[in-house]
Design a protein around this motif. Structure first.
Motif, PDB file in Angstrom:
ATOM      1  N   LYS A 289       0.711  -1.334  -0.090  1.00 26.52           N
ATOM      2  CA  LYS A 289      -0.165  -0.136  -0.141  1.00 26.52           C
ATOM      3  C   LYS A 289       0.669   1.239   0.334  1.00 26.52           C
ATOM      4  CE  LYS A 289      -4.131  -2.190   2.307  1.00 26.52           C
ATOM      5  NZ  LYS A 289      -4.682  -1.818   3.515  1.00 26.52           N
ATOM      6  N   LEU A 290       0.234   2.506  -0.635  1.00 26.01           N
ATOM      7  CA  LEU A 290       0.953   3.376  -0.318  1.00 26.01           C
ATOM      8  C   LEU A 290       1.494   3.818   0.569  1.00 26.01           C
ATOM      9  CD1 LEU A 290       1.863   6.285  -2.310  1.00 26.01           C
ATOM     10  CD2 LEU A 290      -0.248   7.218  -1.690  1.00 26.01           C
ATOM     11  N   ASP A 291       3.070   4.703   1.005  1.00 26.22           N
ATOM     12  CA  ASP A 291       2.877   4.928   2.339  1.00 26.22           C
ATOM     13  C   ASP A 291       3.647   6.100   1.826  1.00 26.22           C
ATOM     14  OD1 ASP A 291       4.494   5.705   4.438  1.00 26.22           O
ATOM     15  OD2 ASP A 291       6.563   4.436   4.076  1.00 26.22           O
ATOM     16  N   LEU A 292       2.484   6.437   2.311  1.00 26.58           N
ATOM     17  CA  LEU A 292       2.075   8.350   2.132  1.00 26.58           C
ATOM     18  C   LEU A 292       3.370   9.509   3.142  1.00 26.58           C
ATOM     19  CD1 LEU A 292      -0.176  10.357   0.382  1.00 26.58           C
ATOM     20  CD2 LEU A 292      -1.342  10.351   2.266  1.00 26.58           C
ATOM     21  N   ARG A 293       2.963   9.126   4.301  1.00 22.87           N
ATOM     22  CA  ARG A 293       4.376   9.610   4.949  1.00 22.87           C
ATOM     23  C   ARG A 293       5.285  10.099   3.579  1.00 22.87           C
ATOM     24  NH1 ARG A 293       3.907   9.125  11.067  1.00 22.87           N
ATOM     25  NH2 ARG A 293       2.314   9.726  10.548  1.00 22.87           N
ATOM     26  N   ARG A 294       6.098   9.037   3.831  1.00 24.17           N
ATOM     27  CA  ARG A 294       7.157   8.756   3.070  1.00 24.17           C
ATOM     28  C   ARG A 294       7.481   9.527   1.956  1.00 24.17           C
ATOM     29  NH1 ARG A 294       9.377   3.559   2.172  1.00 24.17           N
ATOM     30  NH2 ARG A 294      11.285   5.366   1.667  1.00 24.17           N
TER      31      ARG A 294
ATOM     32  N   LEU B 118       5.224  12.256   1.129  1.00 29.12           N
ATOM     33  CA  LEU B 118       4.394  13.307   0.938  1.00 29.12           C
ATOM     34  C   LEU B 118       6.307  13.855   1.418  1.00 29.12           C
ATOM     35  CD1 LEU B 118       1.169  13.685   2.919  1.00 29.12           C
ATOM     36  CD2 LEU B 118       1.690  14.598   0.234  1.00 29.12           C
ATOM     37  N   ARG B 119       6.842  13.163   2.234  1.00 34.34           N
ATOM     38  CA  ARG B 119       8.790  13.341   2.243  1.00 34.34           C
ATOM     39  C   ARG B 119       9.306  14.114   1.105  1.00 34.34           C
ATOM     40  NH1 ARG B 119       7.839  10.886   7.503  1.00 34.34           N
ATOM     41  NH2 ARG B 119       9.343   8.801   6.369  1.00 34.34           N
ATOM     42  N   GLU B 120       9.749  12.843   0.046  1.00 33.20           N
ATOM     43  CA  GLU B 120      10.546  12.135  -1.012  1.00 33.20           C
ATOM     44  C   GLU B 120       9.661  13.871  -2.235  1.00 33.20           C
ATOM     45  OE1 GLU B 120      12.819  10.700  -1.567  1.00 33.20           O
ATOM     46  OE2 GLU B 120      12.870  10.028   0.674  1.00 33.20           O
ATOM     47  N   ILE B 121       8.315  13.962  -1.986  1.00 34.47           N
ATOM     48  CA  ILE B 121       8.112  14.938  -2.976  1.00 34.47           C
ATOM     49  C   ILE B 121       8.493  16.595  -2.361  1.00 34.47           C
ATOM     50  CG2 ILE B 121       5.858  16.365  -3.524  1.00 34.47           C
ATOM     51  CD1 ILE B 121       4.073  14.341  -3.377  1.00 34.47           C
ATOM     52  N   VAL B 122       8.445  16.671  -1.239  1.00 39.15           N
ATOM     53  CA  VAL B 122       8.886  18.468  -0.894  1.00 39.15           C
ATOM     54  C   VAL B 122      10.514  18.291  -1.210  1.00 39.15           C
ATOM     55  CG1 VAL B 122       9.114  19.285   1.211  1.00 39.15           C
ATOM     56  CG2 VAL B 122       7.195  18.034   0.970  1.00 39.15           C
ATOM     57  N   SER B 123      11.093  17.118  -0.411  1.00 44.21           N
ATOM     58  CA  SER B 123      12.125  16.993  -0.609  1.00 44.21           C
ATOM     59  C   SER B 123      12.530  16.846  -2.597  1.00 44.21           C
ATOM     60  CB  SER B 123      13.036  15.595  -0.421  1.00 44.21           C
ATOM     61  OG  SER B 123      13.526  14.867  -1.407  1.00 44.21           O
ATOM     62  N   ALA B 124      12.566  16.847  -2.642  1.00 43.04           N
ATOM     63  CA  ALA B 124      12.299  17.223  -4.544  1.00 43.04           C
ATOM     64  C   ALA B 124      11.382  17.677  -5.226  1.00 43.04           C
ATOM     65  CB  ALA B 124      11.585  15.860  -5.238  1.00 43.04           C
ATOM     66  N   ASP B 125      11.296  19.085  -4.102  1.00 45.27           N
ATOM     67  CA  ASP B 125      10.546  20.222  -5.139  1.00 45.27           C
ATOM     68  C   ASP B 125       9.929  19.908  -5.705  1.00 45.27           C
ATOM     69  OD1 ASP B 125      12.611  22.008  -3.905  1.00 45.27           O
ATOM     70  OD2 ASP B 125      13.857  21.519  -5.131  1.00 45.27           O
ATOM     71  N   GLY B 126       8.624  19.322  -5.857  1.00 47.74           N
ATOM     72  CA  GLY B 126       7.072  18.687  -6.249  1.00 47.74           C
ATOM     73  C   GLY B 126       7.306  17.956  -7.410  1.00 47.74           C
ATOM     74  N   ASP B 127       8.369  17.484  -7.709  1.00 52.37           N
ATOM     75  CA  ASP B 127       9.018  16.833  -8.212  1.00 52.37           C
ATOM     76  C   ASP B 127       8.395  15.204  -8.316  1.00 52.37           C
ATOM     77  OD1 ASP B 127       9.347  17.700 -10.374  1.00 52.37           O
ATOM     78  OD2 ASP B 127      11.918  17.854  -9.794  1.00 52.37           O
ATOM     79  N   ILE B 128       7.347  14.578  -8.909  1.00 50.38           N
ATOM     80  CA  ILE B 128       6.633  12.921  -8.347  1.00 50.38           C
ATOM     81  C   ILE B 128       7.245  12.385  -8.612  1.00 50.38           C
ATOM     82  CG2 ILE B 128       4.277  11.463  -8.454  1.00 50.38           C
ATOM     83  CD1 ILE B 128       2.681  14.000 -10.122  1.00 50.38           C
ATOM     84  N   PRO B 129       8.472  11.630  -7.700  1.00 50.00           N
ATOM     85  CA  PRO B 129       8.898  10.211  -7.588  1.00 50.00           C
ATOM     86  C   PRO B 129       7.803   9.276  -7.972  1.00 50.00           C
ATOM     87  CG  PRO B 129       8.643  10.583  -5.417  1.00 50.00           C
ATOM     88  CD  PRO B 129       7.919  12.594  -5.589  1.00 50.00           C
ATOM     89  N   SER B 130       8.974   7.851  -7.706  1.00 48.60           N
ATOM     90  CA  SER B 130       8.287   6.882  -7.909  1.00 48.60           C
ATOM     91  C   SER B 130       7.477   6.285  -6.320  1.00 48.60           C
ATOM     92  CB  SER B 130       9.037   5.626  -8.288  1.00 48.60           C
ATOM     93  OG  SER B 130      10.181   5.835  -9.227  1.00 48.60           O
ATOM     94  N   PRO B 131       6.129   5.547  -6.776  1.00 48.65           N
ATOM     95  CA  PRO B 131       5.697   5.496  -5.799  1.00 48.65           C
ATOM     96  C   PRO B 131       6.612   4.830  -4.447  1.00 48.65           C
ATOM     97  CG  PRO B 131       4.528   4.114  -6.730  1.00 48.65           C
ATOM     98  CD  PRO B 131       5.799   5.638  -7.349  1.00 48.65           C
ATOM     99  N   LEU B 132       6.286   5.376  -3.145  1.00 47.26           N
ATOM    100  CA  LEU B 132       7.339   4.636  -2.319  1.00 47.26           C
ATOM    101  C   LEU B 132       5.338   3.405  -1.086  1.00 47.26           C
ATOM    102  CD1 LEU B 132       9.144   7.169  -0.409  1.00 47.26           C
ATOM    103  CD2 LEU B 132       9.925   4.682  -2.367  1.00 47.26           C
ATOM    104  N   LEU B 133       5.823   2.499  -1.081  1.00 46.00           N
ATOM    105  CA  LEU B 133       4.592   1.446  -0.404  1.00 46.00           C
ATOM    106  C   LEU B 133       5.565   0.382   0.798  1.00 46.00           C
ATOM    107  CD1 LEU B 133       4.465  -0.157  -4.135  1.00 46.00           C
ATOM    108  CD2 LEU B 133       3.068   1.192  -3.495  1.00 46.00           C
ATOM    109  N   ARG B 134       4.958  -0.199   1.011  1.00 47.65           N
ATOM    110  CA  ARG B 134       4.795  -0.850   2.406  1.00 47.65           C
ATOM    111  C   ARG B 134       3.595  -1.823   2.840  1.00 47.65           C
ATOM    112  NH1 ARG B 134       7.959   2.043   6.315  1.00 47.65           N
ATOM    113  NH2 ARG B 134       7.882   0.599   7.818  1.00 47.65           N
TER     114      ARG B 134
END
Length: 385
Positions: free
Chosen positions: A170-175, A177-193
């Protein structure tokens, strides 16, 4: 106490107080009780360790070391009253309502007994006992394999803890969102748990009463391998009392572990109150929690003395807590065995498994198969009958 008889040759070096103790063992042998010479020695050693402070201490020592069969306990008590009190018309009081004593191996009282007592078997020696001994000598490799494979062979459950995964999660929403913020809004590959899968607890309850005497040693060695092989294994012994020996069996050296366990259990080879001791187990919240969601394996012949109402109640409550409830009885090693006693007939519908517990081979194979589904015990034994 009645006057003691003349002392026989070889007893001159013993204290005079030991004569009645030796005489009691001879009295039991004359009346057909299977009392070996080593048991008489253990009886005197047990009395020495207890003080004794009262005649009840001597009685408890006699029950623990001379091991009268459950169906002859009343006769044993009558002989005890006659020999030590001179009361030839003693009436035996039933101990069915006696409160079961519970002993936890939390670490206290570990040095109470100096050495493990060994028993040769004496008059109980037979072809069956010889066979068990030879079979166990060939089972060292089997126990080693059992220990190594146990943790991966137990039934598994989904834990509430989660772990990172690259797929099927399932999507790890918290991680994310942190990745999106650290990448200045770029959408990274989804992080799952995903939820973690962990082995279920294993709870083994070992009957140490006199009727199980020939199998107790093998059962304890199996229990030691189980504790060494799976972290969430709990071991209890029961007879007339309930004792937790898990901490003792966590010692890596098997001989030291079994010696420590031997020092903690007080009711070796005595009577059995299976129903009351299992109810006592369930009455302690910390112990009862060990059974919740666990694979519970009871090693016993289930020869309950007296009524079986308490045993049926205990098994129903235990089965409601456990993931799988199994009874392994050495009686099932005989092809002619059928669960026809009143106690076994009553608890059979409550069991998931009723299997052969007569050898290390059959027990290790069964425990390693607990993760595989199987028909209920009542269904299997209905087909056999």
């Amino acid at each position: 106490m009645p006057a003691s008889s003349p002392r026989k040759r070889g007893e001159e070096s013993l204290p005079r107080a030991a004569t009645p103790l030796l005489g009691f063992g001879r009295l039991l042998r004359r009346h057909g009780f299977p009392v070996a010479p080593e048991q008489g020695t253990s009886f005197m050693q047990a009395v020495t360790l207890l003080g004794p402070r009262s005649m009840n201490d001597i009685r408890e020592a006699a029950l623990a070391t001379l091991a009268p069969p459950p169906d002859r306990r009343d006769e044993f008590e009558a002989h005890f009253q006659s020999h030590f009190y001179g009361n030839t018309s003693a009436m035996v009081e039933s101990d069915a309502d006696e409160e079961t004593r519970i002993k936890d191996d939390g670490g206290a009282d570990e040095e109470r007994i100096e050495a493990e007592q060994r028993e040769e078997g004496g008059e109980l020696s037979s072809a069956l006992e010889q066979l068990s001994s030879r079979e166990f000598q060939n089972d060292e490799d089997r126990l080693t394999t059992f220990r190594r494979n146990l943790s991966t062979s137990l039934p598994a459950r989904r834990s509430f803890r989660t772990v990172r995964t690259h797929s099927r999660g399932k999507l790890d929403l918290r991680r994310s969102l942190r990745e999106i913020v650290s990448a200045d809004g770029d959408i990274p590959s989804p992080l799952l748990r995903r939820r973690q899968t962990v082995p279920r607890k294993l709870l083994i309850l070992i009957d140490v009463s006199g009727s199980m005497k020939l199998h107790t040693s093998d059962y304890l060695k199996l229990a030691h391998a189980a504790v060494q092989g799976a972290d969430r294994t709990e071991i209890f012994t029961f007879g007339t009392r309930l004792t937790r020996i898990t901490a003792a069996l966590r010692i890596r050296d098997r001989d030291q572990a079994l010696a420590r366990a031997a020092a903690q259990v007080d009711d070796w080879d005595g009577g059995t109150r299976m129903g009351p001791t299992l109810l006592a187990f369930l009455s302690v919240p910390r112990f009862s929690a060990f059974a919740r969601g666990a694979a519970v394996v009871i090693l016993s012949d289930a020869l309950e003395r007296g009524g079986h109402g308490e045993l049926e109640t205990a098994m129903r409550r235990l089965g409601a807590r456990a993931f799988r409830l199994s009874l392994a009885t050495p009686l099932a090693g005989d092809p002619r065995f059928r669960p026809a006693t009143a106690a076994l007939s009553a608890i059979l519908p409550l069991l998931d498994d009723l299997v052969d517990g007569s050898s290390v081979r059959s027990l290790t194979d069964f425990i390693l198969s607990l993760a595989r589904a199987a028909p209920a015990a009542a269904t299997i034994w209905k087909r056999v009958s």
